[in-house]
Motif scaffolding. Structure first.
Motif, mmCIF file in Angstrom:
data_model
loop_
_atom_site.group_PDB
_atom_site.id
_atom_site.type_symbol
_atom_site.label_atom_id
_atom_site.label_comp_id
_atom_site.label_asym_id
_atom_site.label_seq_id
_atom_site.Cartn_x
_atom_site.Cartn_y
_atom_site.Cartn_z
ATOM 1 N N CYS A 113 0.954 -1.265 -0.086
ATOM 2 C CA CYS A 113 0.007 -0.014 -0.017
ATOM 3 C C CYS A 113 0.956 1.265 0.100
ATOM 4 O O CYS A 113 0.408 2.193 -0.777
ATOM 5 C CB CYS A 113 -1.047 0.043 1.257
ATOM 6 S SG CYS A 113 -2.207 -1.247 1.106
ATOM 7 N N GLU A 114 2.030 1.276 0.741
ATOM 8 C CA GLU A 114 2.868 2.267 0.935
ATOM 9 C C GLU A 114 3.299 2.591 -0.679
ATOM 10 O O GLU A 114 3.572 3.618 -1.192
ATOM 11 C CB GLU A 114 3.906 2.090 1.917
ATOM 12 C CG GLU A 114 4.889 3.354 1.994
ATOM 13 C CD GLU A 114 5.882 3.260 3.177
ATOM 14 O OE1 GLU A 114 6.545 4.338 3.200
ATOM 15 O OE2 GLU A 114 5.508 2.309 4.055
ATOM 16 N N ALA A 118 2.990 5.918 -2.812
ATOM 17 C CA ALA A 118 4.048 6.722 -3.106
ATOM 18 C C ALA A 118 4.006 7.026 -4.776
ATOM 19 O O ALA A 118 4.361 8.203 -5.087
ATOM 20 C CB ALA A 118 5.139 5.788 -2.780
ATOM 21 N N MET A 119 3.504 6.029 -5.574
ATOM 22 C CA MET A 119 3.576 5.994 -6.990
ATOM 23 C C MET A 119 2.317 6.932 -7.363
ATOM 24 O O MET A 119 2.393 7.922 -8.053
ATOM 25 C CB MET A 119 3.215 4.908 -7.602
ATOM 26 C CG MET A 119 4.673 3.870 -7.510
ATOM 27 S SD MET A 119 3.932 2.180 -8.146
ATOM 28 C CE MET A 119 3.887 2.608 -9.651
ATOM 29 N N TRP A 120 1.268 6.894 -6.495
ATOM 30 C CA TRP A 120 0.088 7.936 -6.718
ATOM 31 C C TRP A 120 0.583 9.139 -6.542
ATOM 32 O O TRP A 120 0.242 10.333 -7.084
ATOM 33 C CB TRP A 120 -1.126 7.567 -6.078
ATOM 34 C CG TRP A 120 -2.486 8.606 -6.132
ATOM 35 C CD1 TRP A 120 -3.236 8.126 -7.100
ATOM 36 C CD2 TRP A 120 -2.564 9.384 -5.282
ATOM 37 N NE1 TRP A 120 -4.139 9.394 -6.913
ATOM 38 C CE2 TRP A 120 -3.911 9.931 -5.952
ATOM 39 C CE3 TRP A 120 -2.126 9.971 -4.228
ATOM 40 C CZ2 TRP A 120 -4.191 11.053 -5.187
ATOM 41 C CZ3 TRP A 120 -2.575 11.194 -3.546
ATOM 42 C CH2 TRP A 120 -3.608 11.747 -4.103
ATOM 43 N N GLY A 121 1.429 9.618 -4.984
ATOM 44 C CA GLY A 121 1.518 10.816 -4.973
ATOM 45 C C GLY A 121 2.402 11.397 -5.852
ATOM 46 O O GLY A 121 2.628 12.719 -6.044
ATOM 47 N N ALA A 132 7.477 8.707 4.857
ATOM 48 C CA ALA A 132 7.278 7.294 4.166
ATOM 49 C C ALA A 132 8.420 6.511 3.804
ATOM 50 O O ALA A 132 8.425 5.248 3.898
ATOM 51 C CB ALA A 132 6.400 7.610 2.807
ATOM 52 N N LEU A 133 9.595 7.416 3.723
ATOM 53 C CA LEU A 133 10.779 6.662 3.126
ATOM 54 C C LEU A 133 11.346 5.706 4.411
ATOM 55 O O LEU A 133 11.934 4.744 4.426
ATOM 56 C CB LEU A 133 11.639 7.573 2.659
ATOM 57 C CG LEU A 133 13.214 7.247 2.429
ATOM 58 C CD1 LEU A 133 13.162 6.098 1.148
ATOM 59 C CD2 LEU A 133 14.083 8.311 1.834
ATOM 60 N N VAL A 134 11.340 6.654 5.807
ATOM 61 C CA VAL A 134 11.812 6.087 6.874
ATOM 62 C C VAL A 134 11.180 4.763 7.242
ATOM 63 O O VAL A 134 11.607 3.802 7.650
ATOM 64 C CB VAL A 134 11.885 7.163 7.954
ATOM 65 C CG1 VAL A 134 12.356 6.562 9.272
ATOM 66 C CG2 VAL A 134 12.945 8.139 7.622
#
Length: 238
Positions: free
Chosen positions: A104-105, A109-112, A210-212
Motif C-alpha cells: 500500500c505504501e 508513493a507512486m500515486w503521490g 514514508a521513506l523512513v
C-alpha cells in the motif's frame, strides 16, 4: 521455548525494530492530525465560492495517513508481542500485514509522485476563479464574496495577487489587499508561488516519513523470516 545464539539476537532486534515501527506509527498519526488541523491549510480548504467547495484532495491524503498511522501502531504491537512470545502464528500474521502495508505504501508513493502538483494546482485554479470575479470592474454580483475569499488567501499566506503586476491589478490592489501599503506590493510574493511552496513543504515531510517507514519495514520482514526459521528449527515449536 528458549532460543540461543544468533536467533536470540534476531528476536530482540525484531522487537526493537517493531517498537520503532510502533513509535513511527504514532508519529505519522500525530503529523497527520497536525496537517488536518493546521491553521494555514484549514483556513484555505474550508472556503466556499459560488457554491463550490475548495478542493479537498489534500484532506483525502491526510485521512489515509491517519488510517496508516493507526494500523502501523496495531501491527507494531502485534510484531512486538509475537517476537517476545516466539510464536510462528503471530509472526506469520504480522508478516502478512507488513507485506500488505508495504504494498500500500509503494502504491501510495507512486500515486503521490504522479499527482504531486495536483493539490496546489486545484487550489490555484480555485484562487484564480475568485480573483477573476474580484477584479471584474463591471460589478459582478459575486464580487463581494470573491473579495472575501481572496482576503482569506492573502491573510493566511501573506501574499497578494497572482504575480502578474498588470495595470488592472494595480487599480484594484488596494481593495484586494487592504492591509498592505504600496511598498509592500513590491516585496510580497504572488499567491501562486506561496500555494506551491506551502504544499510542496508538507508533501516533502510526508515523503520523508514514508521513506523512513519503508526502510524499517524491509528490515522487519527480513528479521521476521529469519526468526520464524529459527523457531521452526528448535524443538517445542508452537
Amino acid at each position: 521455548m528458549v532460543l540461543t545464539g544468533c536467533t536470540k539476537c534476531i528476536k530482540y532486534m525484531l522487537f526493537f525494530f517493531n517498537f520503532i515501527f510502533w513509535l513511527a506509527g504514532g508519529v505519522i498519526l500525530g503529523v497527520a492530525l497536525w496537517l488536518r488541523h493546521d491553521s494555514q491549510t484549514s483556513n484555505l480548504l474550508i472556503l466556499q465560492f459560488e457554491g463550490q467547495q475548495a478542493p479537498g484532495t489534500f484532506y483525502v491524503s491526510v485521512y489515509i495517513l491517519i488510517a496508516v498511522g493507526a494500523v502501523m501502531m496495531l501491527v507494531g504491537f502485534l510484531g512486538c508481542y509475537g517476537a517476545i512470545q516466539e510464536s510462528q502464528c503471530l509472526l506469520g500474521t504480522f508478516f502478512f500485514f507488513l507485506v500488505i502495508l508495504f504494498a500500500c505504501e509503494v502504491a501510495a508513493a507512486m500515486w503521490g509522485f504522479m499527482n504531486k502538483d495536483t493539490i496546489s494546482k486545484e487550489l490555484t485554479n480555485f484562487y484564480d476563479s475568485a480573483y477573476i470575479k474580484a477584479v471584474d470592474v463591471s460589478g459582478s454580483p459575486s464580487k463581494d464574496s470573491a473579495i472575501k475569499v481572496l482576503d482569506v488567501f492573502h491573510t493566511t499566506l501573506d501574499c497578494c495577487g497572482k504575480g502578474d503586476d498588470t495595470a488592472l491589478f494595480k487599480q484594484v490592489a488596494g481593495t484586494l489587499c487592504p492591509r498592505k501599503s504600496p511598498e509592500d506590493f513590491l516585496k510580497s510574493q504572488s499567491c501562486h508561488s506561496r500555494l506551491i511552496a506551502l504544499f510542496s513543504e508538507k508533501l516533502y515531510l510526508i515523503g520523508l516519513a514514508a521513506l523512513v517507514v519503508a526502510v524499517i519495514m524491509i528490515f522487519e520482514m527480513i528479521f521476521t523470516m529469519v526468526l520464524c526459521c529459527g523457531i521452526r528449527n528448535n524443538p517445542g515449536v508452537y
